[in-house]
Structure formats: C-alpha cells, structure tokens
Scaffold this motif. Structure first.
Motif, PDB file in Angstrom:
ATOM      1  N   ALA A 108      39.474  60.227 122.121  1.00 47.14           N
ATOM      2  CA  ALA A 108      40.134  58.749 121.470  1.00 47.14           C
ATOM      3  C   ALA A 108      38.536  58.314 121.083  1.00 47.14           C
ATOM      4  CB  ALA A 108      40.206  57.735 122.263  1.00 47.14           C
ATOM      5  N   THR A 109      37.219  58.761 121.213  1.00 51.97           N
ATOM      6  CA  THR A 109      35.853  58.520 121.397  1.00 51.97           C
ATOM      7  C   THR A 109      35.389  59.027 119.244  1.00 51.97           C
ATOM      8  OG1 THR A 109      35.175  60.349 122.355  1.00 51.97           O
ATOM      9  CG2 THR A 109      35.643  58.339 123.100  1.00 51.97           C
ATOM     10  N   ASN A 110      36.729  60.625 119.202  1.00 57.25           N
ATOM     11  CA  ASN A 110      35.810  61.078 118.111  1.00 57.25           C
ATOM     12  C   ASN A 110      36.949  61.053 116.657  1.00 57.25           C
ATOM     13  OD1 ASN A 110      35.524  63.326 115.983  1.00 57.25           O
ATOM     14  ND2 ASN A 110      35.508  64.357 117.589  1.00 57.25           N
ATOM     15  N   GLU A 111      36.168  59.762 115.870  1.00 56.20           N
ATOM     16  CA  GLU A 111      37.547  59.511 114.466  1.00 56.20           C
ATOM     17  C   GLU A 111      37.689  60.576 113.585  1.00 56.20           C
ATOM     18  OE1 GLU A 111      38.069  56.429 113.136  1.00 56.20           O
ATOM     19  OE2 GLU A 111      36.243  55.106 114.184  1.00 56.20           O
ATOM     20  N   GLU A 112      36.935  62.083 113.877  1.00 55.35           N
ATOM     21  CA  GLU A 112      37.840  62.689 112.681  1.00 55.35           C
ATOM     22  C   GLU A 112      38.766  63.575 113.884  1.00 55.35           C
ATOM     23  OE1 GLU A 112      34.724  65.134 112.230  1.00 55.35           O
ATOM     24  OE2 GLU A 112      35.947  67.088 111.136  1.00 55.35           O
ATOM     25  N   ALA A 113      38.939  63.774 114.895  1.00 57.21           N
ATOM     26  CA  ALA A 113      39.839  63.998 116.031  1.00 57.21           C
ATOM     27  C   ALA A 113      41.112  63.314 115.823  1.00 57.21           C
ATOM     28  CB  ALA A 113      39.144  64.720 117.166  1.00 57.21           C
ATOM     29  N   VAL A 114      40.769  61.968 115.934  1.00 54.83           N
ATOM     30  CA  VAL A 114      42.006  61.468 115.969  1.00 54.83           C
ATOM     31  C   VAL A 114      42.855  61.331 114.339  1.00 54.83           C
ATOM     32  CG1 VAL A 114      42.293  59.059 115.891  1.00 54.83           C
ATOM     33  CG2 VAL A 114      41.043  59.506 117.301  1.00 54.83           C
ATOM     34  N   SER A 115      41.875  61.662 114.112  1.00 57.90           N
ATOM     35  CA  SER A 115      42.589  61.675 112.265  1.00 57.90           C
ATOM     36  C   SER A 115      43.625  62.027 112.170  1.00 57.90           C
ATOM     37  CB  SER A 115      41.356  60.956 111.344  1.00 57.90           C
ATOM     38  OG  SER A 115      40.741  62.192 111.023  1.00 57.90           O
ATOM     39  N   LYS A 116      43.454  63.643 113.120  1.00 61.31           N
ATOM     40  CA  LYS A 116      43.904  64.905 113.042  1.00 61.31           C
ATOM     41  C   LYS A 116      45.386  64.878 113.927  1.00 61.31           C
ATOM     42  CE  LYS A 116      40.204  68.542 113.448  1.00 61.31           C
ATOM     43  NZ  LYS A 116      39.694  69.131 114.735  1.00 61.31           N
ATOM     44  N   ILE A 117      45.016  63.341 114.124  1.00 62.59           N
ATOM     45  CA  ILE A 117      46.399  63.161 114.763  1.00 62.59           C
ATOM     46  C   ILE A 117      47.500  63.272 113.974  1.00 62.59           C
ATOM     47  CG2 ILE A 117      47.884  61.794 116.621  1.00 62.59           C
ATOM     48  CD1 ILE A 117      45.574  62.250 118.454  1.00 62.59           C
ATOM     49  N   PHE A 118      47.138  61.830 113.418  1.00 65.23           N
ATOM     50  CA  PHE A 118      48.592  61.182 112.225  1.00 65.23           C
ATOM     51  C   PHE A 118      48.379  61.989 110.782  1.00 65.23           C
ATOM     52  CE2 PHE A 118      45.095  58.028 114.037  1.00 65.23           C
ATOM     53  CZ  PHE A 118      46.412  56.887 114.033  1.00 65.23           C
ATOM     54  N   LYS A 119      47.835  62.347 110.508  1.00 66.19           N
ATOM     55  CA  LYS A 119      47.590  63.691 109.988  1.00 66.19           C
ATOM     56  C   LYS A 119      48.641  65.416 110.589  1.00 66.19           C
ATOM     57  CE  LYS A 119      45.740  66.746 106.180  1.00 66.19           C
ATOM     58  NZ  LYS A 119      44.534  68.326 106.611  1.00 66.19           N
ATOM     59  N   ALA A 120      49.356  65.217 111.576  1.00 63.30           N
ATOM     60  CA  ALA A 120      49.101  66.594 111.908  1.00 63.30           C
ATOM     61  C   ALA A 120      50.876  65.707 112.079  1.00 63.30           C
ATOM     62  CB  ALA A 120      49.484  66.954 113.051  1.00 63.30           C
ATOM     63  N   LYS A 121      51.352  64.645 112.462  1.00 65.67           N
ATOM     64  CA  LYS A 121      52.145  63.952 113.049  1.00 65.67           C
ATOM     65  C   LYS A 121      52.903  63.416 111.362  1.00 65.67           C
ATOM     66  CE  LYS A 121      53.044  61.374 116.086  1.00 65.67           C
ATOM     67  NZ  LYS A 121      54.360  60.836 117.047  1.00 65.67           N
ATOM     68  N   GLY A 122      52.223  63.063 110.789  1.00 67.52           N
ATOM     69  CA  GLY A 122      52.679  62.426 109.446  1.00 67.52           C
ATOM     70  C   GLY A 122      52.640  60.520 109.983  1.00 67.52           C
ATOM     71  N   ARG A 123      52.171  60.305 110.690  1.00 63.36           N
ATOM     72  CA  ARG A 123      51.939  58.976 111.084  1.00 63.36           C
ATOM     73  C   ARG A 123      51.364  57.792 110.604  1.00 63.36           C
ATOM     74  NH1 ARG A 123      52.587  56.847 116.968  1.00 63.36           N
ATOM     75  NH2 ARG A 123      51.655  55.275 116.735  1.00 63.36           N
ATOM     76  N   PRO A 124      51.878  57.081 109.964  1.00 61.96           N
ATOM     77  CA  PRO A 124      51.216  55.373 109.012  1.00 61.96           C
ATOM     78  C   PRO A 124      50.200  55.273 110.052  1.00 61.96           C
ATOM     79  CG  PRO A 124      53.356  55.132 109.957  1.00 61.96           C
ATOM     80  CD  PRO A 124      53.184  56.161 110.072  1.00 61.96           C
ATOM     81  N   ALA A 125      48.863  54.919 109.172  1.00 60.53           N
ATOM     82  CA  ALA A 125      47.487  54.763 110.011  1.00 60.53           C
ATOM     83  C   ALA A 125      47.854  53.368 110.623  1.00 60.53           C
ATOM     84  CB  ALA A 125      46.524  54.541 108.655  1.00 60.53           C
ATOM     85  N   HIS A 126      48.801  52.641 109.247  1.00 56.81           N
ATOM     86  CA  HIS A 126      48.936  51.722 110.482  1.00 56.81           C
ATOM     87  C   HIS A 126      48.913  51.229 111.737  1.00 56.81           C
ATOM     88  CE1 HIS A 126      53.255  50.601 109.973  1.00 56.81           C
ATOM     89  NE2 HIS A 126      53.273  51.338 108.966  1.00 56.81           N
ATOM     90  N   ASN A 127      50.148  52.180 112.485  1.00 56.68           N
ATOM     91  CA  ASN A 127      50.273  52.688 113.648  1.00 56.68           C
ATOM     92  C   ASN A 127      48.982  53.456 115.153  1.00 56.68           C
ATOM     93  OD1 ASN A 127      52.374  52.440 116.487  1.00 56.68           O
ATOM     94  ND2 ASN A 127      53.786  54.464 114.339  1.00 56.68           N
ATOM     95  N   PRO A 128      48.793  52.221 115.197  1.00 52.94           N
ATOM     96  CA  PRO A 128      47.766  52.059 116.354  1.00 52.94           C
ATOM     97  C   PRO A 128      48.129  53.072 117.889  1.00 52.94           C
ATOM     98  CG  PRO A 128      48.592  50.565 117.221  1.00 52.94           C
ATOM     99  CD  PRO A 128      49.662  50.488 115.610  1.00 52.94           C
ATOM    100  N   LEU A 129      47.325  53.660 118.123  1.00 53.82           N
ATOM    101  CA  LEU A 129      48.347  54.978 119.427  1.00 53.82           C
ATOM    102  C   LEU A 129      47.213  54.371 120.432  1.00 53.82           C
ATOM    103  CD1 LEU A 129      46.263  57.848 117.488  1.00 53.82           C
ATOM    104  CD2 LEU A 129      48.846  57.329 116.976  1.00 53.82           C
ATOM    105  N   ILE A 130      48.339  55.077 121.657  1.00 53.89           N
ATOM    106  CA  ILE A 130      47.422  54.502 123.077  1.00 53.89           C
ATOM    107  C   ILE A 130      46.491  55.201 123.641  1.00 53.89           C
ATOM    108  CG2 ILE A 130      48.436  54.528 125.518  1.00 53.89           C
ATOM    109  CD1 ILE A 130      51.480  54.120 124.307  1.00 53.89           C
ATOM    110  N   ILE A 131      45.828  54.597 124.862  1.00 52.33           N
ATOM    111  CA  ILE A 131      44.514  55.217 124.924  1.00 52.33           C
ATOM    112  C   ILE A 131      45.326  56.164 126.304  1.00 52.33           C
ATOM    113  CG2 ILE A 131      41.766  55.755 125.250  1.00 52.33           C
ATOM    114  CD1 ILE A 131      43.311  54.722 122.285  1.00 52.33           C
ATOM    115  N   HIS A 132      44.795  56.937 126.843  1.00 50.02           N
ATOM    116  CA  HIS A 132      45.245  57.498 127.988  1.00 50.02           C
ATOM    117  C   HIS A 132      43.173  57.611 128.562  1.00 50.02           C
ATOM    118  CE1 HIS A 132      48.538  58.285 125.966  1.00 50.02           C
ATOM    119  NE2 HIS A 132      49.390  58.556 126.692  1.00 50.02           N
ATOM    120  N   VAL A 133      43.405  57.107 130.274  1.00 53.54           N
ATOM    121  CA  VAL A 133      42.608  57.016 131.288  1.00 53.54           C
ATOM    122  C   VAL A 133      42.584  57.620 131.932  1.00 53.54           C
ATOM    123  CG1 VAL A 133      41.587  54.520 129.614  1.00 53.54           C
ATOM    124  CG2 VAL A 133      43.336  54.973 131.167  1.00 53.54           C
ATOM    125  N   LYS A 134      41.919  57.968 133.068  1.00 57.42           N
ATOM    126  CA  LYS A 134      41.791  58.694 134.374  1.00 57.42           C
ATOM    127  C   LYS A 134      42.180  57.758 135.065  1.00 57.42           C
ATOM    128  CE  LYS A 134      37.253  59.201 135.478  1.00 57.42           C
ATOM    129  NZ  LYS A 134      35.843  59.934 135.619  1.00 57.42           N
TER     130      LYS A 134
END
Ligand code: TXA
Ligand code: MG
Length: 325
Positions: free
Chosen positions: A53-79
C-alpha cells in the motif's frame, strides 16, 4: 491482428504462480509484495488482490489488472490496531469497534494522518483512508511477515462477481497477477461491513457484521444508510458483482430456461440454504452465482431473501448484481 499488437499484448501476461499456505509459500508471497508485485490472498470475506500500500507503482498495477476506475479507493489491510493508527486519525468509536470486531470483517473509514505513507492512488486522492485487520490466519501471517500495510480490493475484474475461491480468482486474473495463495473457500462469503464517521457513524456497505451489531457496540444510533439514495461511498458502483446472465430477484415462480437459485424449502437448481441460514447463504452466494453463470443461462432467478441481519448484505449484492449498465 498484426505482429506488433500481438507482441504488445503478450508483454503484459505473466505466469501466475500457484502458492499454498506453507511457511515457504507465504515467504514467497511476501517477497513478491516486497518487490512491488500483485498477489491474490485469502481473507475470511472474499479473496483480495494485494499489493504494497505504500508503493504507488504497485498499487496502480491493481487498478490496471482489475480494470478498476481510479476514483474507487482501496481498503488498506493492517496487521494490528497500532499499524492502523499510523495511517488514520483514531477516535473513540474506532477504538470500541476495533476492540470488538478486529480481527474480522469490519472496515472503518477515518481521516488520513498527516504523514501517512499510504499511496495517494490507493485512496483515490481522498483525505480519508479505509482500514481493516482481516481475521484469516493466512492473511494475518502475510501481513505480519510483510510488516507493511497492504492495499487489497476483492480479487475480481471491476464490476464482476467477487471471488471466494482460487478458481474464481483465476477465471478473472490468471496471467495478470504474479501469484495466488490458496487457502480454500472464504468462510464469510460477502465483503466486510464498512463504517465511516461523517461524523456520525454511518454504514457505507453492509456485510457480515450487521448494523444492529455496530449500533449495539457503540451504544449509539447508526446514521441511516439508504440503498435507494445517493451513493455515499466514493466509487461504490451501482452495478457490481454482475454475472453475465440477467438476475431476476424475489422470484416466487420459476420460468422456463432460467437457472434457479433458491433459499429455504424450494425446488431449484442450487440452494443457498435449505435451512434458511443467512450466514450459510452469504457463504455460498458468490460461488453459486459463478456456478450458475457458467451454464450461460439468459437469466438466473433468485428466491426472496429476508432483508434483515446478514440478509441486508446479501440483498445489497444481489440488487447491484441485477443492475446491468
Ligand atoms: O472484505 C473486504 O472488504 C474485501 C477483502 C479483500 O478485504 N475487500 C473489498 O474491497 O471488498 P473492494 O475494493 O472490493 O471494496 C472496497 C470498498 C469500495 O466500495 C470503496 O469505495 C470503499 O471500500 N472505500 C475504500 N476507501 C474508502 C474511503 N476512503 N472512503 C469511503 N469508501 C471507501
Ligand atoms: Mg469488490
């Protein structure tokens, strides 16, 4: 198709490694996350598509793989709670809810901390962050070893049926993600309940933890969410969880050519819960929609589901799944 285009398309395909939940496989999954890759991970609700979640490039890959609109935020999972507090401004209600329901199927939305390291892309540039500590032991082990927050939407193509097993994940994301961690079927079966403080506690998405349970824990009224009203969760899609078939809801008669998804003591192709257990129905919901849709029917008809408790979440998902846009 000309050679150039074929080449470009191939370049984006990766081999999706099939991992289990042994110590060495979890270590492999964590090392993929560390180098900015995508890993589908089990959670108790549905499978998530995880990235650092701290890596912009990694996170943008999620949006690309899912075809997710950029305005739909993600849930941040914590330990744990302490990790959540690094990213969101804690309050008393958050303390009460997380002490009661974490780890588990509850997400809370709070203002972001000033020095939050969460990627802006993950939060769709909003001033708030959604955080959740999942209850699944494999998800928790990955989070502990990674020791960083993980952004993870449900592991499906945007707008499509969520995944409660790796078969569902592979159907959607094979060769688009680096690995998948198999830990069998998700036990809850519907996504986490989302509570925001605006400033009154408001349910943005129903889930396994019911509005009554949230209200009882807080000893306060929960602001009325209204499925018919304006969308208050940014990016929450009107049409979502959609099979290819049309859905006909509250069916009390069965029509020719339809596939029939039953509930209770009815004749049907497949029954969400003969004994009318809403938690059993939630657990089966997405899997049975995947199964019936694989027959390519024009319509899947669904028995009425009581609109109470976990039934609220089931009906929310079915309603969005029935909207075709
Ligand atoms: O059970 C779950 O929550 C699963 C598992 C993988 O943890 N995840 C999940 O993620 O359902 P996703 O991306 O399918 O749904 C996240 C929802 C979206 O409706 C999004 O709009 C909302 O959370 N959300 C995320 N951040 C938000 C924020 N800052 N404010 C309001 N809503 C937010
Ligand atoms: Mg989703």
């Amino acid at each position: 198709m000309d050679q150039g285009r074929r080449h470009v398309r191939r370049k984006h395909l990766v081999k999706t490694e099939n991992l289990g939940s042994s110590q060495s496989d979890i270590e492999k999954a964590v090392s993929i996350l560390r180098r900015g890759g995508l890993v589908a991970i089990p959670t108790e609700t549905v499978y998530g598509l995880a990235a650092d979640a701290t890596n912009e490039e990694a996170v943008s890959k999620i949006f690309k793989a899912k075809g997710r609109p950029a305005h739909n935020p993600l849930i941040i999972h914590v330990k744990n709670i302490k990790m959540a507090q690094q990213y969101v401004q804690w309050n008393e209600a958050a303390e009460i809810l997380t002490m009661k329901f974490w780890p588990g199927p509850l997400t809370i939305v709070l203002p972001s901390t000033k020095n939050s390291q969460v990627a802006k892309t993950a939060c769709a540039n909003l001033p708030s962050v959604a955080v959740r500590m999942p209850g699944h032991p494999v998800a928790l082990e990955i989070l502990r070893q990674f020791n960083r927050p993980v952004a993870a939407p449900s592991a499906n193509l945007s707008g499509k049926i969520s995944s409660t097993s790796i078969d569902h994940v592979l159907k959607n994301l094979n060769q688009k993600i680096d690995a998948i961690v198999d830990a069998g079927n998700s036990t809850v079966g519907v996504e986490s309940t989302i509570v925001a403080f605006t400033p009154l506690p408001t349910i943005l998405r129903t889930g396994f933890i019911t509005p009554e349970a949230v209200s009882n824990a807080l000893g306060a009224k929960i602001a009325n969410y209204d499925n018919e009203g304006p969308v208050i969760a940014p990016g929450q899609l009107r049409s979502h969880y959609a099979p290819n078939a049309k859905l006909r809801l509250d069916a009390i008669d069965w029509r020719q050519g339809e596939k029939k998804l039953g509930f209770g003591d009815v004749e049907c192709d497949i029954n969400l819960s003969k004994g009318k257990s809403l938690s059993e129905a939630a657990q089966n919901l997405f899997n049975f929609l995947h199964v019936l849709d694989s027959f390519n029917p024009r319509t899947i008809s669904v028995s009425p589901i009581p609109n109470e408790g976990i039934g609220l979440a089931i009906n929310d998902r079915l309603k969005r799944a029935s909207i075709q846009e």
